[in-house]
Design an enzyme around this catalytic site. Structure first.
Site: not given
Length: 375
Positions: A123-124, A129, A154, A275, A332, A359, A361-362
Protein backbone atom coordinates in the site's frame (compact mmCIF):
# COMPACT_ATOMS: atom_id res chain seq x y z
CA UNK A 1 -2.28 -33.13 9.12
CA UNK A 2 -4.76 -35.89 9.95
CA UNK A 3 -8.19 -35.14 11.39
CA UNK A 4 -7.31 -36.08 14.97
CA UNK A 5 -4.15 -33.98 15.01
CA UNK A 6 -6.07 -30.99 13.69
CA UNK A 7 -8.83 -31.53 16.25
CA UNK A 8 -6.17 -31.48 18.97
CA UNK A 9 -4.69 -28.24 17.60
CA UNK A 10 -8.12 -26.64 17.44
CA UNK A 11 -8.94 -27.69 21.00
CA UNK A 12 -5.61 -26.38 22.31
CA UNK A 13 -6.03 -23.03 20.55
CA UNK A 14 -9.62 -22.67 21.77
CA UNK A 15 -8.53 -23.29 25.36
CA UNK A 16 -5.53 -20.98 25.05
CA UNK A 17 -7.59 -18.13 23.60
CA UNK A 18 -10.32 -18.38 26.21
CA UNK A 19 -8.17 -19.01 29.28
CA UNK A 20 -5.06 -16.97 28.57
CA UNK A 21 -5.65 -14.38 25.84
CA UNK A 22 -9.15 -13.07 26.51
CA UNK A 23 -8.44 -12.40 30.23
CA UNK A 24 -5.58 -10.11 29.16
CA UNK A 25 -7.36 -8.08 26.52
CA UNK A 26 -7.58 -5.02 28.76
CA UNK A 27 -3.81 -5.21 29.25
CA UNK A 28 -3.28 -5.39 25.48
CA UNK A 29 -5.57 -2.41 24.98
CA UNK A 30 -3.85 -0.35 27.68
CA UNK A 31 -0.25 -1.15 26.78
CA UNK A 32 -0.73 -1.35 23.00
CA UNK A 33 1.34 -4.52 22.83
CA UNK A 34 1.00 -8.29 23.05
CA UNK A 35 2.61 -9.60 26.28
CA UNK A 36 5.85 -11.49 25.68
CA UNK A 37 4.63 -14.64 27.39
CA UNK A 38 1.61 -14.83 25.06
CA UNK A 39 3.87 -14.33 22.07
CA UNK A 40 6.16 -17.15 23.22
CA UNK A 41 3.22 -19.44 23.90
CA UNK A 42 1.79 -18.74 20.44
CA UNK A 43 5.14 -19.69 18.95
CA UNK A 44 5.29 -22.90 20.95
CA UNK A 45 1.84 -23.83 19.64
CA UNK A 46 2.94 -23.36 16.04
CA UNK A 47 0.68 -20.37 15.39
CA UNK A 48 3.42 -18.44 13.59
CA UNK A 49 3.40 -21.14 10.93
CA UNK A 50 -0.13 -22.52 10.71
CA UNK A 51 -0.38 -21.72 6.98
CA UNK A 52 3.24 -22.44 6.10
CA UNK A 53 4.30 -25.84 4.70
CA UNK A 54 5.26 -28.60 7.10
CA UNK A 55 8.55 -29.00 5.22
CA UNK A 56 9.59 -25.64 6.63
CA UNK A 57 8.38 -26.19 10.16
CA UNK A 58 4.82 -24.95 9.68
CA UNK A 59 1.58 -26.77 10.37
CA UNK A 60 0.68 -26.85 6.69
CA UNK A 61 -3.04 -26.36 7.24
CA UNK A 62 -5.40 -26.50 4.29
CA UNK A 63 -7.64 -23.49 3.73
CA UNK A 64 -10.58 -25.41 5.18
CA UNK A 65 -8.56 -26.08 8.32
CA UNK A 66 -7.16 -22.56 8.46
CA UNK A 67 -10.57 -20.89 8.47
CA UNK A 68 -11.72 -23.10 11.32
CA UNK A 69 -8.64 -22.09 13.24
CA UNK A 70 -9.39 -18.45 12.43
CA UNK A 71 -12.90 -18.84 13.89
CA UNK A 72 -11.21 -19.56 17.22
CA UNK A 73 -8.55 -16.86 16.90
CA UNK A 74 -11.23 -14.32 16.02
CA UNK A 75 -12.75 -14.69 19.46
CA UNK A 76 -9.85 -12.78 21.02
CA UNK A 77 -8.56 -9.27 20.51
CA UNK A 78 -7.77 -8.93 16.77
CA UNK A 79 -4.27 -7.74 17.68
CA UNK A 80 -3.37 -11.19 18.95
CA UNK A 81 -4.07 -12.84 15.58
CA UNK A 82 -2.42 -9.97 13.73
CA UNK A 83 0.86 -10.70 15.55
CA UNK A 84 1.37 -13.84 13.46
CA UNK A 85 -1.36 -13.56 10.82
CA UNK A 86 0.63 -11.44 8.37
CA UNK A 87 3.67 -13.69 8.50
CA UNK A 88 1.42 -16.69 7.78
CA UNK A 89 -0.75 -14.86 5.32
CA UNK A 90 -0.13 -12.11 2.81
CA UNK A 91 3.62 -11.82 3.53
CA UNK A 92 4.54 -15.47 4.07
CA UNK A 93 2.38 -16.61 1.16
CA UNK A 94 4.50 -14.49 -1.20
CA UNK A 95 7.38 -16.88 -0.53
CA UNK A 96 5.18 -19.98 -0.51
CA UNK A 97 3.65 -19.12 -3.88
CA UNK A 98 6.54 -17.46 -5.73
CA UNK A 99 9.78 -17.81 -3.77
CA UNK A 100 12.83 -19.74 -4.93
CA UNK A 101 14.00 -22.79 -3.00
CA UNK A 102 16.80 -20.71 -1.50
CA UNK A 103 14.42 -17.93 -0.43
CA UNK A 104 12.03 -20.40 1.15
CA UNK A 105 14.83 -22.26 2.93
CA UNK A 106 16.18 -19.05 4.38
CA UNK A 107 12.98 -17.42 5.58
CA UNK A 108 10.09 -19.84 5.97
CA UNK A 109 11.58 -21.86 8.87
CA UNK A 110 12.30 -18.62 10.75
CA UNK A 111 8.80 -17.30 10.11
CA UNK A 112 7.19 -20.60 11.13
CA UNK A 113 9.14 -20.66 14.40
CA UNK A 114 8.30 -17.05 15.23
CA UNK A 115 11.99 -16.17 15.08
CA UNK A 116 11.31 -13.62 12.35
CA UNK A 117 8.33 -11.41 11.49
CA UNK A 118 7.40 -10.53 7.91
CA UNK A 119 5.55 -7.51 6.54
CA UNK A 120 3.72 -7.05 3.24
CA UNK A 121 4.73 -3.68 1.78
CA UNK A 122 2.24 -2.93 -0.98
CA UNK A 123 0.00 0.00 0.00
CA UNK A 124 1.04 3.57 -0.82
CA UNK A 125 -0.49 6.99 -0.25
CA UNK A 126 -1.88 7.07 -3.80
CA UNK A 127 -2.02 3.33 -4.41
CA UNK A 128 -4.24 1.69 -1.83
CA UNK A 129 -7.38 0.33 -3.39
CA UNK A 130 -5.61 0.25 -6.75
CA UNK A 131 -2.10 -1.12 -6.08
CA UNK A 132 -1.38 -1.26 -9.82
CA UNK A 133 -0.79 2.50 -9.55
CA UNK A 134 2.05 2.17 -7.05
CA UNK A 135 4.98 4.55 -7.53
CA UNK A 136 7.81 2.90 -5.57
CA UNK A 137 10.55 2.13 -8.09
CA UNK A 138 13.25 -0.53 -8.31
CA UNK A 139 15.96 0.26 -10.85
CA UNK A 140 18.55 -2.29 -11.94
CA UNK A 141 22.06 -1.21 -10.95
CA UNK A 142 24.57 -3.87 -11.95
CA UNK A 143 23.88 -6.99 -9.90
CA UNK A 144 21.61 -5.05 -7.55
CA UNK A 145 18.33 -3.14 -7.61
CA UNK A 146 17.94 0.31 -6.06
CA UNK A 147 14.55 0.85 -4.42
CA UNK A 148 13.07 4.31 -3.80
CA UNK A 149 9.60 5.14 -2.55
CA UNK A 150 7.25 5.03 0.42
CA UNK A 151 4.69 2.57 1.75
CA UNK A 152 1.83 3.35 4.12
CA UNK A 153 -0.21 1.45 6.76
CA UNK A 154 2.17 -1.54 6.70
CA UNK A 155 1.12 -4.10 9.31
CA UNK A 156 3.95 -5.38 11.53
CA UNK A 157 6.36 -2.79 10.12
CA UNK A 158 7.73 -1.71 13.54
CA UNK A 159 8.53 -5.34 14.44
CA UNK A 160 9.34 -6.72 10.99
CA UNK A 161 12.60 -8.51 10.27
CA UNK A 162 11.85 -8.76 6.57
CA UNK A 163 9.61 -6.92 4.11
CA UNK A 164 7.98 -8.25 0.95
CA UNK A 165 8.25 -5.07 -1.11
CA UNK A 166 6.33 -4.41 -4.31
CA UNK A 167 8.04 -1.94 -6.62
CA UNK A 168 7.82 -0.82 -10.22
CA UNK A 169 10.53 -2.27 -12.44
CA UNK A 170 8.83 -1.58 -15.75
CA UNK A 171 6.23 0.67 -17.30
CA UNK A 172 2.78 1.67 -16.10
CA UNK A 173 0.11 -0.68 -14.85
CA UNK A 174 0.16 -4.04 -13.16
CA UNK A 175 2.61 -5.73 -15.51
CA UNK A 176 5.48 -3.47 -14.48
CA UNK A 177 5.52 -4.51 -10.81
CA UNK A 178 8.00 -6.90 -9.19
CA UNK A 179 8.47 -8.25 -5.66
CA UNK A 180 11.61 -7.99 -3.52
CA UNK A 181 12.76 -9.35 -0.19
CA UNK A 182 14.21 -6.48 1.86
CA UNK A 183 15.65 -7.14 5.28
CA UNK A 184 15.10 -4.73 8.15
CA UNK A 185 18.23 -2.70 8.80
CA UNK A 186 19.17 -2.43 5.15
CA UNK A 187 20.70 1.05 4.61
CA UNK A 188 18.11 3.48 3.33
CA UNK A 189 15.12 1.62 4.83
CA UNK A 190 13.34 3.62 7.53
CA UNK A 191 10.27 2.64 9.52
CA UNK A 192 8.16 5.48 10.87
CA UNK A 193 6.46 5.62 14.26
CA UNK A 194 3.48 3.35 14.90
CA UNK A 195 0.21 4.79 13.63
CA UNK A 196 -2.38 5.93 16.17
CA UNK A 197 -5.44 3.99 15.08
CA UNK A 198 -9.11 3.96 16.05
CA UNK A 199 -8.88 0.39 17.29
CA UNK A 200 -6.87 -2.83 17.19
CA UNK A 201 -4.37 -1.57 19.72
CA UNK A 202 -1.48 -4.00 20.01
CA UNK A 203 -1.44 -4.48 16.23
CA UNK A 204 1.04 -2.02 14.80
CA UNK A 205 1.16 -0.33 11.41
CA UNK A 206 3.59 2.29 10.17
CA UNK A 207 4.96 4.08 7.14
CA UNK A 208 8.04 2.52 5.52
CA UNK A 209 10.45 4.67 3.51
CA UNK A 210 12.96 3.47 0.91
CA UNK A 211 15.76 5.89 0.03
CA UNK A 212 18.28 4.28 -2.25
CA UNK A 213 17.81 0.84 -0.72
CA UNK A 214 20.09 -1.60 -2.53
CA UNK A 215 19.22 -5.29 -2.67
CA UNK A 216 20.89 -8.05 -4.68
CA UNK A 217 19.16 -9.18 -7.85
CA UNK A 218 18.44 -12.55 -6.27
CA UNK A 219 16.23 -10.76 -3.71
CA UNK A 220 13.54 -10.60 -6.40
CA UNK A 221 10.68 -13.01 -5.73
CA UNK A 222 9.43 -14.62 -8.90
CA UNK A 223 10.17 -13.28 -12.35
CA UNK A 224 10.35 -9.58 -13.11
CA UNK A 225 6.90 -8.11 -13.75
CA UNK A 226 4.98 -10.81 -11.88
CA UNK A 227 4.65 -8.91 -8.59
CA UNK A 228 1.07 -7.80 -9.07
CA UNK A 229 -0.07 -11.36 -9.74
CA UNK A 230 1.82 -12.55 -6.66
CA UNK A 231 0.20 -9.82 -4.54
CA UNK A 232 -3.30 -10.66 -5.74
CA UNK A 233 -2.79 -14.36 -5.06
CA UNK A 234 -1.60 -13.67 -1.54
CA UNK A 235 -4.45 -11.24 -0.95
CA UNK A 236 -7.06 -13.80 -2.03
CA UNK A 237 -5.75 -16.16 0.64
CA UNK A 238 -5.75 -13.32 3.16
CA UNK A 239 -9.29 -12.26 2.31
CA UNK A 240 -10.69 -15.66 3.08
CA UNK A 241 -8.74 -15.77 6.32
CA UNK A 242 -10.03 -12.32 7.35
CA UNK A 243 -13.58 -13.42 6.55
CA UNK A 244 -13.14 -16.30 8.98
CA UNK A 245 -11.72 -13.97 11.64
CA UNK A 246 -14.82 -11.80 11.20
CA UNK A 247 -16.98 -14.84 11.89
CA UNK A 248 -15.00 -15.49 15.08
CA UNK A 249 -15.30 -11.95 16.38
CA UNK A 250 -19.01 -11.85 15.50
CA UNK A 251 -19.50 -15.02 17.54
CA UNK A 252 -17.69 -13.40 20.47
CA UNK A 253 -19.86 -10.29 20.19
CA UNK A 254 -23.03 -12.36 20.06
CA UNK A 255 -21.97 -14.43 23.07
CA UNK A 256 -21.29 -11.25 25.05
CA UNK A 257 -24.62 -9.81 23.94
CA UNK A 258 -26.69 -12.86 24.87
CA UNK A 259 -25.04 -13.08 28.29
CA UNK A 260 -25.77 -9.40 28.93
CA UNK A 261 -29.37 -9.70 27.72
CA UNK A 262 -29.93 -12.53 30.19
CA UNK A 263 -28.52 -10.59 33.15
CA UNK A 264 -29.43 -6.94 32.53
CA UNK A 265 -32.84 -6.05 33.95
CA UNK A 266 -35.22 -3.24 33.09
CA UNK A 267 -38.77 -2.93 34.37
CA UNK A 268 -38.23 -5.95 36.60
CA UNK A 269 -37.42 -8.24 33.67
CA UNK A 270 -34.27 -9.39 31.88
CA UNK A 271 -33.99 -7.31 28.72
CA UNK A 272 -33.73 -10.54 26.73
CA UNK A 273 -37.40 -11.09 27.42
CA UNK A 274 -38.35 -8.07 25.32
CA UNK A 275 -39.12 -8.96 21.72
CA UNK A 276 -37.33 -5.99 20.16
CA UNK A 277 -34.11 -7.13 21.88
CA UNK A 278 -34.80 -10.67 20.71
CA UNK A 279 -35.14 -9.35 17.16
CA UNK A 280 -31.67 -7.78 17.27
CA UNK A 281 -30.17 -10.99 18.64
CA UNK A 282 -31.94 -13.09 16.02
CA UNK A 283 -30.65 -10.87 13.20
CA UNK A 284 -27.08 -11.23 14.43
CA UNK A 285 -27.35 -15.01 14.79
CA UNK A 286 -28.83 -15.36 11.31
CA UNK A 287 -26.10 -13.30 9.67
CA UNK A 288 -23.42 -15.11 11.65
CA UNK A 289 -24.83 -18.46 10.50
CA UNK A 290 -24.75 -17.31 6.90
CA UNK A 291 -21.19 -15.96 7.21
CA UNK A 292 -19.85 -19.16 8.73
CA UNK A 293 -21.45 -21.28 5.98
CA UNK A 294 -20.10 -18.96 3.28
CA UNK A 295 -16.53 -19.13 4.60
CA UNK A 296 -16.56 -22.92 4.89
CA UNK A 297 -17.88 -23.32 1.34
CA UNK A 298 -15.40 -20.79 -0.07
CA UNK A 299 -12.53 -22.56 1.71
CA UNK A 300 -13.63 -25.90 0.27
CA UNK A 301 -13.62 -24.46 -3.26
CA UNK A 302 -10.24 -22.81 -2.61
CA UNK A 303 -8.68 -26.11 -1.56
CA UNK A 304 -10.13 -27.86 -4.59
CA UNK A 305 -8.69 -25.20 -6.90
CA UNK A 306 -12.16 -24.43 -8.18
CA UNK A 307 -12.32 -20.80 -7.09
CA UNK A 308 -9.58 -18.67 -5.57
CA UNK A 309 -10.94 -15.26 -6.46
CA UNK A 310 -14.74 -14.90 -6.42
CA UNK A 311 -15.39 -16.88 -3.23
CA UNK A 312 -12.73 -15.14 -1.11
CA UNK A 313 -14.00 -11.71 -2.19
CA UNK A 314 -17.65 -12.63 -1.54
CA UNK A 315 -16.76 -14.01 1.88
CA UNK A 316 -14.57 -11.08 2.86
CA UNK A 317 -17.16 -8.55 1.70
CA UNK A 318 -20.10 -10.18 3.44
CA UNK A 319 -18.38 -11.20 6.65
CA UNK A 320 -16.58 -7.91 7.30
CA UNK A 321 -19.83 -6.01 6.80
CA UNK A 322 -21.69 -8.61 8.87
CA UNK A 323 -19.27 -8.25 11.80
CA UNK A 324 -19.83 -4.50 11.76
CA UNK A 325 -23.59 -4.95 11.97
CA UNK A 326 -23.28 -7.50 14.77
CA UNK A 327 -21.02 -5.10 16.69
CA UNK A 328 -23.48 -2.24 16.18
CA UNK A 329 -26.37 -4.32 17.49
CA UNK A 330 -24.25 -5.38 20.47
CA UNK A 331 -23.63 -1.76 21.43
CA UNK A 332 -27.34 -1.02 20.97
CA UNK A 333 -28.37 -3.86 23.27
CA UNK A 334 -25.82 -2.84 25.89
CA UNK A 335 -27.27 0.66 25.67
CA UNK A 336 -25.35 3.36 27.52
CA UNK A 337 -22.93 0.77 28.90
CA UNK A 338 -22.03 -0.25 25.37
CA UNK A 339 -20.69 3.26 24.75
CA UNK A 340 -18.37 3.19 27.76
CA UNK A 341 -14.63 2.57 27.49
CA UNK A 342 -13.58 -0.63 29.17
CA UNK A 343 -16.70 -2.52 28.07
CA UNK A 344 -15.81 -5.30 25.65
CA UNK A 345 -18.40 -4.49 22.98
CA UNK A 346 -17.20 -0.88 22.79
CA UNK A 347 -13.65 -2.03 22.09
CA UNK A 348 -14.72 -4.67 19.58
CA UNK A 349 -16.98 -2.13 17.86
CA UNK A 350 -13.86 -0.06 17.15
CA UNK A 351 -11.72 -3.08 16.32
CA UNK A 352 -14.00 -4.60 13.68
CA UNK A 353 -14.28 -1.38 11.68
CA UNK A 354 -10.89 -2.04 10.10
CA UNK A 355 -11.97 -5.36 8.61
CA UNK A 356 -14.03 -3.50 6.00
CA UNK A 357 -10.91 -1.67 4.83
CA UNK A 358 -7.80 -3.83 4.78
CA UNK A 359 -7.08 -6.71 2.42
CA UNK A 360 -9.19 -4.71 0.00
CA UNK A 361 -12.11 -2.45 0.96
CA UNK A 362 -15.70 -3.59 0.65
CA UNK A 363 -15.98 -1.47 -2.47
CA UNK A 364 -12.98 -3.21 -4.05
CA UNK A 365 -14.56 -6.58 -3.26
CA UNK A 366 -17.69 -5.42 -5.06
CA UNK A 367 -15.59 -4.55 -8.11
CA UNK A 368 -13.79 -7.93 -8.02
CA UNK A 369 -17.07 -9.81 -7.67
CA UNK A 370 -18.83 -7.92 -10.48
CA UNK A 371 -15.91 -8.19 -12.89
CA UNK A 372 -15.62 -11.93 -12.32
CA UNK A 373 -19.28 -12.35 -13.20
CA UNK A 374 -19.21 -9.98 -16.19
CA UNK A 375 -16.31 -11.86 -17.74
Amino acid sequence: MDAQDFADVLDAVRTFVRERVIPREDEIETTDRIPDDLRRAAGDMGLFGYALPEAYGGLGLSMSEEVRLAFELGSASPAFRSMFGTSNGIAGQVLVKAGTAEQRDRWLPRLAAGEAVAAFALTEAEAGSDPSALATKAVRDGDHYRIDGAKRFITNAPEADVFMVFARTGGEGSRGISTFIVEAGTPGLTVGPSDEKMGQRGAHTAEVLFDGVRVPADAMVGEEGTGFRTAMSSLAHGRLHIAAVCVGVAQRLLDETVAYARERRQGGRAIGEYQLIQGLIADSQTELYAGRAMVLRAAEAYDAGEDRRLGPSCAKYFCSEMAGRVADRAVQIFGGMGYMRGVVVERLYRDVRLFRIYEGTSQIQQVVIARQLLR
